[in-house]
Design an enzyme around this catalytic site. Structure first.
Site, PDB file in Angstrom:
ATOM      1  N   ASP A   1     -15.082  -3.725  -6.733  1.00 39.47           N
ATOM      2  CA  ASP A   1     -15.269  -5.076  -5.867  1.00 39.47           C
ATOM      3  C   ASP A   1     -16.777  -5.648  -6.034  1.00 39.47           C
ATOM      4  OD1 ASP A   1     -13.295  -6.264  -3.348  1.00 39.47           O
ATOM      5  OD2 ASP A   1     -15.415  -6.791  -3.411  1.00 39.47           O
TER       6      ASP A   1
ATOM      7  N   CYS B   1      -2.109 -14.418  -3.730  1.00 37.76           N
ATOM      8  CA  CYS B   1      -2.118 -14.784  -2.372  1.00 37.76           C
ATOM      9  C   CYS B   1      -2.535 -16.492  -2.499  1.00 37.76           C
ATOM     10  CB  CYS B   1      -3.118 -13.978  -1.613  1.00 37.76           C
ATOM     11  SG  CYS B   1      -5.006 -14.284  -1.861  1.00 37.76           S
TER      12      CYS B   1
ATOM     13  N   ARG C   1       0.914  -1.431  -0.011  1.00 40.76           N
ATOM     14  CA  ARG C   1       0.206  -0.116   0.129  1.00 40.76           C
ATOM     15  C   ARG C   1       1.014   1.283   0.005  1.00 40.76           C
ATOM     16  NH1 ARG C   1      -3.756  -3.390   3.011  1.00 40.76           N
ATOM     17  NH2 ARG C   1      -2.683  -3.110   4.899  1.00 40.76           N
TER      18      ARG C   1
ATOM     19  N   PHE D   1     -10.582  -5.568  -7.137  1.00 35.44           N
ATOM     20  CA  PHE D   1     -10.768  -6.400  -5.947  1.00 35.44           C
ATOM     21  C   PHE D   1     -10.479  -5.326  -4.590  1.00 35.44           C
ATOM     22  CE2 PHE D   1      -9.277  -9.066  -9.463  1.00 35.44           C
ATOM     23  CZ  PHE D   1     -10.246  -9.934  -9.514  1.00 35.44           C
TER      24      PHE D   1
HETATM   25  N1  SAH Z   1      -6.942  -5.633  -2.114  1.00 35.47           N
HETATM   26  C1  SAH Z   1      -7.624  -5.665  -0.923  1.00 35.47           C
HETATM   27  C2  SAH Z   1      -8.053  -7.302  -0.283  1.00 35.47           C
HETATM   28  C3  SAH Z   1      -8.622  -7.770  -1.472  1.00 35.47           C
HETATM   29  S1  SAH Z   1      -9.402  -9.414  -0.856  1.00 35.47           S
HETATM   30  C4  SAH Z   1      -7.011  -4.897   0.312  1.00 35.47           C
HETATM   31  O1  SAH Z   1      -5.680  -4.816   0.060  1.00 35.47           O
HETATM   32  O2  SAH Z   1      -7.519  -5.011   1.091  1.00 35.47           O
HETATM   33  C5  SAH Z   1     -10.250  -9.878  -2.583  1.00 35.47           C
HETATM   34  C6  SAH Z   1     -11.518  -8.965  -2.759  1.00 35.47           C
HETATM   35  O3  SAH Z   1     -12.038  -9.584  -4.071  1.00 35.47           O
HETATM   36  C7  SAH Z   1     -12.850  -9.439  -1.817  1.00 35.47           C
HETATM   37  O4  SAH Z   1     -13.072  -8.163  -1.137  1.00 35.47           O
HETATM   38  C8  SAH Z   1     -13.819  -9.959  -2.635  1.00 35.47           C
HETATM   39  O5  SAH Z   1     -15.454  -9.309  -2.390  1.00 35.47           O
HETATM   40  C9  SAH Z   1     -13.450  -9.516  -4.026  1.00 35.47           C
HETATM   41  N2  SAH Z   1     -14.123 -10.249  -5.210  1.00 35.47           N
HETATM   42  C10 SAH Z   1     -13.643 -11.720  -5.143  1.00 35.47           C
HETATM   43  N3  SAH Z   1     -14.224 -12.019  -6.620  1.00 35.47           N
HETATM   44  C11 SAH Z   1     -14.551 -10.956  -7.194  1.00 35.47           C
HETATM   45  C12 SAH Z   1     -14.876 -10.529  -8.538  1.00 35.47           C
HETATM   46  N4  SAH Z   1     -14.886 -11.481  -9.472  1.00 35.47           N
HETATM   47  N5  SAH Z   1     -15.166  -9.364  -8.854  1.00 35.47           N
HETATM   48  C13 SAH Z   1     -14.712  -8.322  -8.096  1.00 35.47           C
HETATM   49  N6  SAH Z   1     -14.445  -8.570  -6.871  1.00 35.47           N
HETATM   50  C14 SAH Z   1     -14.312 -10.028  -6.250  1.00 35.47           C
END
Ligand code: SAH
Length: 396
Positions: free
Chosen positions: A249, A340, A211, A227
């Site tokens: 998301d 991850c 970040r 995401f």
């Molecule tokens: N980048 C974030 C963590 C991501 S976790 C951080 O740093 O805090 C993964 C996220 O992907 C989740 O919030 C979940 O809701 C989302 N997600 C999962 N599949 C998805 C899709 N097909 N399209 C959009 N979002 C998705």
């Protein structure tokens, strides 16, 4: 104490200090042990090798607490191990002044099945193995002693507990915190953390350093954050002076929380942020179709491959989003792409991203390899502890 006797030749991984004993390596259990009880691990020739927690329901039949076969596993043992784990982080420069820090990273800190994250004055603990479950009280007491925290909340509701035949366990185990979010500040940005219902223990602490990198790179750029969850990378990009940040998301509540997180940061230009509750796979396609372009794209998807068995299908999903991201970049644009998935090695991930660049017909180079912060260490004896990897790529 019961003796776990290994099949012939199966002591080798323990000599390399790998902490797991798989079911197929066990010849027999001499004596009686219930789930979570401490057993002595013995080679087929009778040599004593370790003290471990017995877990009859799991394919990982035992997890080593200590490679000293005479070690006494008791409250004092946990108090010591936890204090060591907390103390190791106290000197790490990148963690100075941080309010959100992982204090215990399970096997890599010598405490299999134990995760503990600190958010300000509250510690959230997650127990994922039969052994950790048995020592709940000792672990909570050890955390309070090592940190002086006001509250310890247990979030043992991760699915992996099912593999040890453990149900969910949640609740305050020490003290409490006022209702509502705990707010932490990270690199000058405030985040509300929902420890009761958020992902993991409430926040993706493992991405803290990335970040910061996002903030350092974002100045003047148009950013797409895929995401976005509760807006981690989005808010850091705004803090770094991004010209615009579009965040996507598919979880409505996550996007809602991301908006709330922006609202508790009056120093950020909210007008530069746009949020979409949508599917990333579809949105990348429609953005491309619409001819949109960005200077910087972050891809931080959920775990597509929890284990190597899922690697093939997951590879296709990673390639798809990375290919579209490359196509959506302006010349000189940056892609910060993560996986991850424990089932995707850093090597394989790089190959997937290389294939995506090829298909997108862009000339891309790696500027930096990325991983979790130093509070998520990987024991050299336990390579399974490595799960988060990322690449900072730039196209011509
Ligand atoms: N980048 C974030 C963590 C991501 S976790 C951080 O740093 O805090 C993964 C996220 O992907 C989740 O919030 C979940 O809701 C989302 N997600 C999962 N599949 C998805 C899709 N097909 N399209 C959009 N979002 C998705």
């Amino acid at each position: 104490m019961a003796q776990l006797v290994l099949a012939s030749g199966k002591e080798r991984s323990l000599f390399r200090r790998h902490p797991w004993v798989f079911a197929a390596s066990v010849a027999k259990l001499d004596g009686r042990a219930r789930a979570g009880d401490t057993v002595t691990v013995q080679a087929a020739d009778g040599r004593e090798l370790a003290r471990a927690a017995w877990s009859p329901a799991s394919q990982i039949r035992a997890r080593v607490w200590s490679f000293d076969p005479a070690a006494i596993i008791d409250h004092a043992f946990f108090k010591r191990r936890i204090a060591e784990s907390v103390a190791r982080r106290a000197d790490l420069p990148e963690l100075q002044g941080q309010q959100g820090v992982r204090l215990i990273h399970a096997e890599s800190d010598g405490l299999p099945g134990v995760i503990a994250d600190r958010y300000g004055d509250t510690v959230v603990v997650q127990l994922t193995s039969a052994g950790a479950e048995k020592w709940r009280d000792a672990i909570v007491t050890g955390l309070v002693a090592a940190t002086g925290c006001a509250g310890v909340y247990e979030r043992s509701d991760s699915e992996v507990r099912g593999l040890e035949r453990l149900g969910p366990e949640t609740g305050w185990r020490h003290g409490s915190a006022p209702d509502g979010d705990i707010v932490i500040s990270e690199h000058g940005v405030n985040y509300g953390v929902d420890i009761l219902a958020g992902h993991k223990t409430g926040f993706y602490l493992d991405q803290r350093e990335n970040r910061l990198l996002t903030m350092q790179l974002a100045g003047g750029r148009s950013v797409l954050n895929c995401f976005c969850y509760t807006g981690g990378f989005s808010l850091q990009a705004l803090a770094g002076g991004a010209a615009s940040v579009l965040s996507i998301d598919s979880s409505g509540p996550a996007v809602e929380r991301a908006r709330r997180n922006l609202a508790i940061n009056p120093q950020l230009s909210a007008g530069r942020a746009e949020w979409r509750d949508a599917d990333v796979f579809e949105t990348l396609r429609s953005l491309h179709k619409a001819g949109e372009r960005f200077d910087m794209i972050v891809l931080d998807p959920p775990k597509f491959a929890p284990s190597a068995a899922h690697a093939e299908r997951a590879s296709r999903a990673y390639k798809d989003i990375n290919m579209f991201a490359f196509r959506l970049l302006n010349p000189g644009g940056m892609l910060l792409t993560y996986s991850c998935s424990g089932g995707i090695s850093p090597d394989l991930f790089q190959k997937i991203v290389a294939g995506a660049a090829l298909d997108a017909e862009v000339d891309a180079r790696i500027l930096r390899r990325l991983g979790p912060g130093a509070d998520h260490p990987v024991s050299l004896a336990f390579p399974e502890g490595e799960y988060l990897k990322g690449l900072l790529c730039q196209i011509k």
